[in-house]
Design a protein around this motif. Sequence first.
Motif, PDB file in Angstrom:
ATOM      1  N   GLU A 175       4.742 -11.406   1.134  1.00  0.00           N
ATOM      2  CA  GLU A 175       3.576 -11.057   1.945  1.00  0.00           C
ATOM      3  C   GLU A 175       3.811  -9.728   2.654  1.00  0.00           C
ATOM      4  N   LEU A 176       2.919  -8.780   2.402  1.00  0.00           N
ATOM      5  CA  LEU A 176       2.949  -7.510   3.112  1.00  0.00           C
ATOM      6  C   LEU A 176       2.018  -7.643   4.305  1.00  0.00           C
ATOM      7  N   LYS A 177       2.522  -7.350   5.503  1.00  0.00           N
ATOM      8  CA  LYS A 177       1.687  -7.509   6.701  1.00  0.00           C
ATOM      9  C   LYS A 177       2.138  -6.529   7.788  1.00  0.00           C
ATOM     10  N   PRO A 178       1.256  -6.286   8.768  1.00  0.00           N
ATOM     11  CA  PRO A 178       1.615  -5.365   9.846  1.00  0.00           C
ATOM     12  C   PRO A 178       2.914  -5.776  10.534  1.00  0.00           C
ATOM     13  N   TYR A 179       3.746  -4.803  10.871  1.00  0.00           N
ATOM     14  CA  TYR A 179       5.026  -4.992  11.542  1.00  0.00           C
ATOM     15  C   TYR A 179       6.065  -5.677  10.662  1.00  0.00           C
ATOM     16  N   HIS A 180       5.814  -5.723   9.366  1.00  0.00           N
ATOM     17  CA  HIS A 180       6.762  -6.278   8.393  1.00  0.00           C
ATOM     18  C   HIS A 180       6.738  -5.356   7.173  1.00  0.00           C
ATOM     19  N   ASP A 181       7.118  -5.877   6.029  1.00  0.00           N
ATOM     20  CA  ASP A 181       7.033  -5.073   4.802  1.00  0.00           C
ATOM     21  C   ASP A 181       5.587  -4.659   4.554  1.00  0.00           C
ATOM     22  N   HIS A 182       5.379  -3.418   4.098  1.00  0.00           N
ATOM     23  CA  HIS A 182       4.020  -2.939   3.833  1.00  0.00           C
ATOM     24  C   HIS A 182       4.073  -1.681   2.975  1.00  0.00           C
ATOM     25  N   ILE A 183       2.917  -1.260   2.511  1.00  0.00           N
ATOM     26  CA  ILE A 183       2.792  -0.012   1.755  1.00  0.00           C
ATOM     27  C   ILE A 183       2.198   1.026   2.699  1.00  0.00           C
ATOM     28  N   MET A 184       2.821   2.185   2.791  1.00  0.00           N
ATOM     29  CA  MET A 184       2.358   3.219   3.719  1.00  0.00           C
ATOM     30  C   MET A 184       1.671   4.345   2.954  1.00  0.00           C
ATOM     31  N   ILE A 185       0.441   4.664   3.354  1.00  0.00           N
ATOM     32  CA  ILE A 185      -0.301   5.811   2.821  1.00  0.00           C
ATOM     33  C   ILE A 185      -0.085   6.959   3.801  1.00  0.00           C
ATOM     34  N   MET A 186       0.461   8.069   3.330  1.00  0.00           N
ATOM     35  CA  MET A 186       0.837   9.158   4.231  1.00  0.00           C
ATOM     36  C   MET A 186       0.219  10.492   3.816  1.00  0.00           C
ATOM     37  N   LYS A 187       0.280  11.447   4.732  1.00  0.00           N
ATOM     38  CA  LYS A 187      -0.221  12.807   4.501  1.00  0.00           C
ATOM     39  C   LYS A 187      -1.674  12.797   4.024  1.00  0.00           C
ATOM     40  N   MET A 188      -2.491  11.980   4.686  1.00  0.00           N
ATOM     41  CA  MET A 188      -3.900  11.877   4.324  1.00  0.00           C
ATOM     42  C   MET A 188      -4.645  13.152   4.737  1.00  0.00           C
ATOM     43  N   THR A 189      -5.617  13.540   3.947  1.00  0.00           N
ATOM     44  CA  THR A 189      -6.399  14.748   4.246  1.00  0.00           C
ATOM     45  C   THR A 189      -7.846  14.432   4.599  1.00  0.00           C
ATOM     46  N   LYS A 190      -8.214  13.148   4.487  1.00  0.00           N
ATOM     47  CA  LYS A 190      -9.563  12.745   4.886  1.00  0.00           C
ATOM     48  C   LYS A 190      -9.513  11.350   5.481  1.00  0.00           C
ATOM     49  N   SER A 191     -10.501  11.019   6.277  1.00  0.00           N
ATOM     50  CA  SER A 191     -10.536   9.724   6.964  1.00  0.00           C
ATOM     51  C   SER A 191     -10.781   8.582   5.973  1.00  0.00           C
ATOM     52  N   LEU A 192     -10.517   7.368   6.441  1.00  0.00           N
ATOM     53  CA  LEU A 192     -10.720   6.169   5.627  1.00  0.00           C
ATOM     54  C   LEU A 192     -11.604   5.211   6.412  1.00  0.00           C
ATOM     55  N   PRO A 193     -12.932   5.280   6.211  1.00  0.00           N
ATOM     56  CA  PRO A 193     -13.859   4.444   6.989  1.00  0.00           C
ATOM     57  C   PRO A 193     -13.796   2.976   6.591  1.00  0.00           C
ATOM     58  N   ILE A 194     -14.240   2.115   7.482  1.00  0.00           N
ATOM     59  CA  ILE A 194     -14.297   0.674   7.206  1.00  0.00           C
ATOM     60  C   ILE A 194     -15.164   0.431   5.973  1.00  0.00           C
ATOM     61  N   GLY A 195     -14.687  -0.416   5.077  1.00  0.00           N
ATOM     62  CA  GLY A 195     -15.450  -0.762   3.879  1.00  0.00           C
ATOM     63  C   GLY A 195     -15.085   0.052   2.649  1.00  0.00           C
ATOM     64  N   GLU A 196     -14.483   1.213   2.837  1.00  0.00           N
ATOM     65  CA  GLU A 196     -14.097   2.011   1.671  1.00  0.00           C
ATOM     66  C   GLU A 196     -12.964   1.314   0.933  1.00  0.00           C
ATOM     67  N   LYS A 197     -12.956   1.431  -0.389  1.00  0.00           N
ATOM     68  CA  LYS A 197     -11.942   0.743  -1.195  1.00  0.00           C
ATOM     69  C   LYS A 197     -10.888   1.730  -1.700  1.00  0.00           C
ATOM     70  N   VAL A 198      -9.645   1.268  -1.677  1.00  0.00           N
ATOM     71  CA  VAL A 198      -8.515   2.080  -2.133  1.00  0.00           C
ATOM     72  C   VAL A 198      -7.897   1.396  -3.354  1.00  0.00           C
ATOM     73  N   THR A 199      -7.646   2.170  -4.402  1.00  0.00           N
ATOM     74  CA  THR A 199      -7.041   1.631  -5.621  1.00  0.00           C
ATOM     75  C   THR A 199      -5.546   1.950  -5.633  1.00  0.00           C
ATOM     76  N   PHE A 200      -4.743   0.913  -5.804  1.00  0.00           N
ATOM     77  CA  PHE A 200      -3.284   1.056  -5.816  1.00  0.00           C
ATOM     78  C   PHE A 200      -2.721   0.735  -7.196  1.00  0.00           C
ATOM     79  N   THR A 201      -1.594   1.358  -7.511  1.00  0.00           N
ATOM     80  CA  THR A 201      -0.826   1.000  -8.704  1.00  0.00           C
ATOM     81  C   THR A 201       0.617   0.802  -8.283  1.00  0.00           C
ATOM     82  N   LEU A 202       1.149  -0.388  -8.519  1.00  0.00           N
ATOM     83  CA  LEU A 202       2.548  -0.682  -8.251  1.00  0.00           C
ATOM     84  C   LEU A 202       3.339  -0.512  -9.535  1.00  0.00           C
TER      85      LEU A 202
END
Length: 196
Positions: free
Chosen positions: A126-153
């Motif tokens: 389980e990835l959760k706040p204050y534990h293991d998680h995936i960090m998105i860094m060096k963002m150049t634009k905001s991420l509004p509520i409801g927008e979807k992000v596609t990940f590849t592990l």
Amino acid sequence: MTSRIAMPLTVCALLALTSCGSSSDNAPQASNTGQSSSTSATSAPATSGLSVTDAWVKALPDLGEKAMTGAFGKIKNTTDHDITIVSATQNVSDTTELHEMVTKDGKQVMKPVEGGFTVKAGATLELKPYHDHIMIMKMTKSLPIGEKVTFTLVTKDGAKVEFTAPAKQFTAPQENYSPGTGTSSHAMSHSSSSTK
């Protein structure tokens, strides 16, 4: 007498031609079948053995100075062997890191995890706040509520698993950036949090 001998010879010749034609028709079909099997075997993609559920990302309506956010969810290993996730990518920035929480100087600090996340056979990470998680860094634009992000592990053996996570509101203390030695880290204090 001659006509009686010629007739059996003609019949034999016709039978021989028919037999040859039949075997030559079958030969290419056998060859094609072999080629088809070989092609499907080599082109089959590697399966990751992982499934992701309950994925979400902390919304970042205002980019501000931090330019980073976290992604969370449950990663299940459906196999009978351990699987290690070594990297991740996403479609909202060029920098993604796998993070863990550690205690440093009496504070909870998140930093890149060495060797990646290992998901035990048949278990769920389980990835959760204050534990293991995936960090998105060096963002150049905001991420509004409801927008979807596609990940590849990407796993240690090169297999990939893709999933989509919606951005949700997250109420928690502001993250404090704390440069580490050689690696980036971010100091965070434990507190109540909520998602909506």
